[in-house]
Structure formats: C-alpha cells, structure tokens
Design an enzyme around this catalytic site. Structure first.
Site, short mmCIF file in Angstrom:
data_model
loop_
_atom_site.label_atom_id
_atom_site.label_comp_id
_atom_site.label_asym_id
_atom_site.label_seq_id
_atom_site.Cartn_x
_atom_site.Cartn_y
_atom_site.Cartn_z
N HIS A 279 -44.74 5.32 17.03
CA HIS A 279 -44.24 4.02 16.56
C HIS A 279 -44.29 3.88 15.04
O HIS A 279 -43.64 2.97 14.50
CB HIS A 279 -45.09 2.88 17.15
CG HIS A 279 -44.76 2.57 18.57
ND1 HIS A 279 -45.69 2.12 19.48
CD2 HIS A 279 -43.59 2.65 19.24
CE1 HIS A 279 -45.10 1.93 20.64
NE2 HIS A 279 -43.83 2.25 20.53
N HIS A 507 -39.88 -8.75 15.00
CA HIS A 507 -40.22 -7.37 15.35
C HIS A 507 -41.41 -6.95 14.49
O HIS A 507 -41.98 -5.89 14.64
CB HIS A 507 -39.02 -6.44 15.16
CG HIS A 507 -39.20 -5.07 15.76
ND1 HIS A 507 -39.56 -3.99 15.00
CD2 HIS A 507 -39.10 -4.64 17.04
CE1 HIS A 507 -39.66 -2.91 15.80
NE2 HIS A 507 -39.39 -3.29 17.03
#
Ligand code: GNY
Length: 621
Positions: A279, A507
């Site tokens: 990520h 986000h």
C-alpha cells in the site's frame, strides 16, 4: 444466505474471509445484468460494484466482466473493484448531475481533460490500466466508423470526468505553507480558493521543484500511461522505477502496460505473508539540485487525483552532502534518514540499492517529521517496535511531552477502509490500537479518553462529487461489517467544510489526538494505513510477537520537533497562506456522530433507494 438487516436486504456468497479488508467483493448475486467490463482500480478485470438502472432501459450494453468467484488469493486482491458503473439514470429523480457545468461530451467519448489528450493511442489500445471496457454500439446500424483518436468509454460512465479548470496546473511556484509541508490534492470542481495551496501530481513533478534526473514511484495501483503523462515533457523519458506488490497475472499486466515506455522499470516487493498488500505510496525524486521525498495517499491513477481528498508530505529539497561525509551525516532530529534507510532496506531489493546509496549522500537534517512504516513480517523482541502501531507507540512514548490533562484528550482515526477486528473491542481495537493512540510520554495515567472514528456514511458517498462510484475506493465489505456491528457505534461523518472538501470523499488516512475543544493537537499522523490489523500489525503469542501483513508508510508530526507544546488546529486553512502556525487538519473537528439513520458505506451491497449526484444507483454484481 439472504437476510434482512439494518443494511437492507442483501445476499452474500459463502466465501468469507478474516482479512477481507483487502479482498474485493465476490459473488454478490443481486444482479446479473448490465455489467460493465472493468477497469478497475488496479487492473482491468475485476468485477465490481456497477450501477444498473432502476427501471429505465439500458441504451448501451457493455461487455460482461469476468466472473469474480474465479478470482482467488492475491490475484483477486489486485483486482480492485472500483468506480465502474453503467450510468443509467435513476428514473424518478431529477438528475443532480446538471450541476456539472462542463458535463458535456463530444458524443464519442468521455469529457476529456487535456491530460488525456496526449494519451489517446495507449488508452484506445487498452494499454492504460484504467481502461477500458469496450462498449458495444447501441445497435449494429448505429455503428460508427472507427475514427482515429476516438475515445474509449470512461470506465466510470460517459460523463464521469470533467475537465480540470484552466488554472489547475500551476505554472508558478504555488503558495505553499512550508511549516508543516503537508498538502492536500487539487480537486476538480472546487472553487479556486479551496485548491489554493493544494497540489496536483503535475505540480509535484514540475521543474519548479527541481530538475529531475531519475525517480521511484512506490504505490499500489498504477496506470502507467497516465503516470508517464504526468511528468513534464522534458522529464518524460527519464528512468522511473515502479515499486509494487503485484504477482503473477497482475504483475504481467502491469509489465505489459509499460511496454511502450522503455524508461519504466519494475521492482516487485516481496509479500510472503498471506493477505499482505503493497500500500505504500511514496515518490523518490533525484534532481540535479539534490533529492526529495514525497509520502502520499494517492494511487497513480487518474481517479485518485480527481475528486477525492488525498494528502501528502513533501520533504524539503535535500542538498547533496560534501564528498567523503560520514555514513551518519545529514541526520535529522527525528532520525528520518536512518528510518528511511531502514524502511528501504526492509524490501531487500537489489533495485533499491542505488537509491539507498543516493540517500546516504544527501543531507536530510531539515526533516521535522517521524517516519511510521509497516513492512510485512513477524517480529519479536526489540524488532516489535520497528513497524506498525508499536512503532507509533514507541514514538509517542519517547517523544510526546504531555501537558497537564492531556491524557484525557480524545483520539480520532480517519480512514477509507476497514479490516476485520473481531467480536468486540477487546480483541484488537481497545487492547492494542487504542492503547497505542493513547500513549503519551512516560505518563502512566491511562484514563480511557473518547475514540472517534471518521468514515463516510452511505449519504456522504451518495451526495459526493463522484456519487456512488466514490464508494469503489471505500472497500468495506458486508462480510466484514456484519461481524463487527459494535464498531459502528464509534463512527462519525466525513465532513470537511473548512477545506471545501466535504463532497470529496476521503482516500487520505489521518490519526490524531486533540484537546477536548478540538482547537489543539498533541500529534497527527498522515498515512496509507487504514483501520486494519494487516496494516498496523497485531500481537500474537501472548504479546511476544507482532505480525504485520502489508507495506504502509506515513509521517508523524510531533510538536516537540517544531519547538511547540501543541499544534493549533487551523480552523479555516483555505485559501492557504504560507504563514499560519496552525495545522491544516483535512476534515472538520469536532467530528459529527452518525445519526440513528446513518449507515457506514459498504461497497458490496446495493443502494437503489436514492439516486446519487449523477442520478445513478449502485448495484454490485
Ligand atoms: C488498496 C483497494 C480491496 C482492495 C482491492 C481495494 C479496493 C479499492 C481501493 C483500494 C485502494 C488501495 C490503496 N486497495 O485505494 O492502496 O490505495
């Protein structure tokens, strides 16, 4: 299994997983119709939530998507299910989409930005990732001759993207607040003042920040063609190393995307623990003038830089050290250089060696943030404090300098996805994570301060700039949600009025500790890490070991590194000014608790009772 619940009526497949934070939805059976072939987030073939008509007939029938239940393991995880929809209007509602002034198309494709203009061929050839279902023409008769430069349909619907305004891409040094070096992304469709001091990826890569020689892009999801176009023409052919976590078919597709770009090279991060993901989002920029690090929250795809709230820390320009400097020279008071080198070393990747050497040759001493990373593994002894939440705990223990009463200050976690955290709060949230967030120096007083979790409700998503497709990047699954209804009592709305970003879904991920009146911060973290054990780590073996599944990266701001006692919260950070001493928290404080009618956004159940901003409904297939 079919049931009625507070989430409405839905059907789930038998596949359930303990770590479905990272798993895409699979096997929902609400609808077989109107699948749009995908284009997912990160790959082209993940079946995902789509929009289907409430009652109206479908004009254009898309290709069917591959069957989700055939996807397993890490392969499936790569196939993010995002943002695709079949844009058919919710019948009985006036479309709110008319609010979009520039919502016009040339009739052959999507509303275009100039950023796509130099990109036609790749997109049309399906080489760009985000791309692109080929829809069939309305009827054989209506078939148009194939025109060169014709646009493929947007994966988000024909009218999904609108153009960035004229002044979107800065041509002069933007007005930046360089105290914190924390910036939001520019959002298309906001008033100019709410984008002031914000940065688009093109701004970050512009020659105004340095004369690029080479770069590295760490990320989860890539549209290589789009990424290449974000570099200014004079830097476009320079070497770029992509650090990713894709394996097998997903890796092959990624490599395939870069075929037209010989300057693009790859480094595959090892992911040896099940359900782990890469990520981390970071840019390493090596310039004629020095070196710079950007730690951010956006994927390298257009949708992530369009109408979502994202954040980044941009380092100062790090100058080169004099030749022959010692190995430990150029260290910052926060040991950022040591920690960055340790993070990069954890990949054990030969491709990163030259970057490790380059960093050693630079002076990072101006850095005021602490690095908080996660890297997969099972760690014991002193190594337990290297990564994840135990790393954050150690930093808060060593460096937080509490003022009286601070131990009762509330903590806030804000994120865009949620993992499985067990039957009740004692399993991980309170026992581990909350204990970390409430650590404050060597202070052993541990009253239980309030914990506020900020995550968008269904209505937040429905009324957002993107509408329901924003929910494609908020992958909280029904399988996970139904096992932890207890968690939802902590939930607060996503609101960012002071930044103009209320309707730009988050986000970004933020963790902070604030005074009871929310005017001061004890510390704040900006990171890629969502609320999950995979990201932050979980204790095992009677707390003698911590297991971390994913790579994550973020920065911790502590007042002591800024010669302050606390950070004031900057109440109205926009338009930006270079002189405020307040921290520009990216959402409103205090957080607003969900009402009894609010539900957290869950991405793999249908929402067909109310239309979104564009007049669409959401029906996962
Ligand atoms: C990572 C994401 C559940 C997975 C496949 C997923 C879905 C939608 C968005 C995602 C995302 C990231 C990321 N996984 O944005 O690293 O940013």
């Amino acid at each position: 299994m079919s049931q009625d619940s507070q989430h409405g009526k839905w059907t789930i497949s038998s596949s359930d997983d303990d770590d479905d934070e990272v798993l895409p939805p699979s096997g929902t059976t609400m609808s077989k119709s109107h699948r749009v072939s995908d284009s997912s987030h990160c790959s082209n073939s993940h079946p995902a939530p789509k929009l289907e008509p409430a009652t109206a007939s479908v004009e254009v029938k898309p290709e069917p998507a591959p069957v989700s239940s055939l996807l397993i393991g890490s392969e499936a995880r790569q196939l993010a299910a995002v943002n695709q929809l079949n844009p058919v209007k919710y019948e009985s509602s006036p479309s709110l989409a008319g609010k979009r002034k520039k919502d016009v198309s040339d009739g052959s494709g999507w509303a275009l930005s100039d950023s796509d203009d130099d990109n036609d061929d790749d997109a049309a050839n399906g080489k760009s990732v985000s791309k692109v279902p080929k829809r069939q023409p309305p009827s054989p008769k209506a078939k148009k001759p194939k025109v060169e430069n014709e646009r493929p349909p947007s994966p988000h619907g024909r009218f999904y993207y609108i153009d960035e305004p004229e002044d979107f891409f800065e041509s002069s040094v933007p007005c930046l607040n360089d105290t914190y070096r924390f910036y939001l992304n520019k959002v298309t469709g906001l008033d100019r003042k709410h984008n002031s001091g914000a940065l688009h990826i093109r701004d970050i890569l512009s020659p105004l920040f340095g004369t690029l020689k080479e770069s590295v892009q760490f990320n989860y999801c890539f549209d290589i063609a789009w990424m290449v176009q974000q570099y200014p023409p004079e830097f476009r052919d320079l070497p770029v190393l992509i650090v990713h976590g894709d394996k097998r078919e997903a890796k092959a597709r990624l490599v395939q995307q870069a075929q037209p770009y010989p300057q693009v090279r790859f480094c595959q991060a090892k992911l040896d623990i099940a359900f782990g993901t890469h990520h981390t989002k970071m840019m390493l920029l090596w310039y004629e003038e020095g070196f710079r690090v950007i730690i951010l929250t956006s994927n390298l795809i257009r949708a992530d830089w369009y109408q979502k709230t994202q954040g980044m820390w941009m380092s100062p320009l790090f100058p080169r050290l004099p030749k022959g400097s010692s190995a430990t020279a150029g260290e910052s008071p926060t040991f950022f250089k040591r920690d960055m080198l340790e993070y990069l070393a954890s990949y054990r990747a030969p491709e990163l060696e030259e970057w490790i050497q380059r960093i050693k040759e630079h002076d990072l001493s101006e850095t005021r943030v602490y690095l908080v990373g996660s890297t997969p593994g099972r760690y014991v002894g002193a190594d337990m404090e290297r990564w994840g939440h135990l790393r954050l705990r150690k930093l808060l223990y060593d460096h937080a300098d509490p003022i009286p009463g601070e131990e009762r200050w509330p903590v806030v976690g804000q994120f865009s996805s949620i993992g499985s955290m067990g039957l009740d709060k004692t399993k991980w949230l309170a026992a581990e994570f909350q204990r970390t967030l409430t650590t404050l120096g060597k202070n052993s007083l541990r009253p239980d301060p309030p914990v506020h979790l900020v995550y968008p409700s269904v209505d937040d998503v429905r009324t957002s700039l993107e509408g329901y497709p924003a929910g494609g990047s908020l992958p909280y699954s029904i399988q996970t949600a139904q096992k932890q209804l207890w968690l939802h009592s902590y939930f607060h709305r996503w609101k960012a009025n002071s930044t103009g970003r209320t309707h730009a879904m988050p986000h970004i991920k933020t963790y902070l500790r604030a005074s009871p009146d929310f005017t001061q911060l004890a510390w704040i973290v900006i990171t890629s890490a969502n609320l999950s054990k995979a990201a932050w780590g979980a204790l095992e073996k009677n707390n003698t070991q911590v297991m971390v599944r994913s790579y994550e990266l973020g920065v911790l701001y502590l007042p002591s590194a800024f010669n302050m006692k606390t950070f004031p919260v900057h109440k109205n950070p926009f338009p930006a000014s270079s002189s405020s001493s307040g921290f520009p928290v990216p959402f409103d404080l205090p957080p607003t608790h969900y009402s009894s009618k609010d539900q957290p956004w869950i991405w793999n159940i249908p929402y067909n009772q109310a239309p979104d901003t564009h007049g669409n409904i959401w029906v996962p297939s």
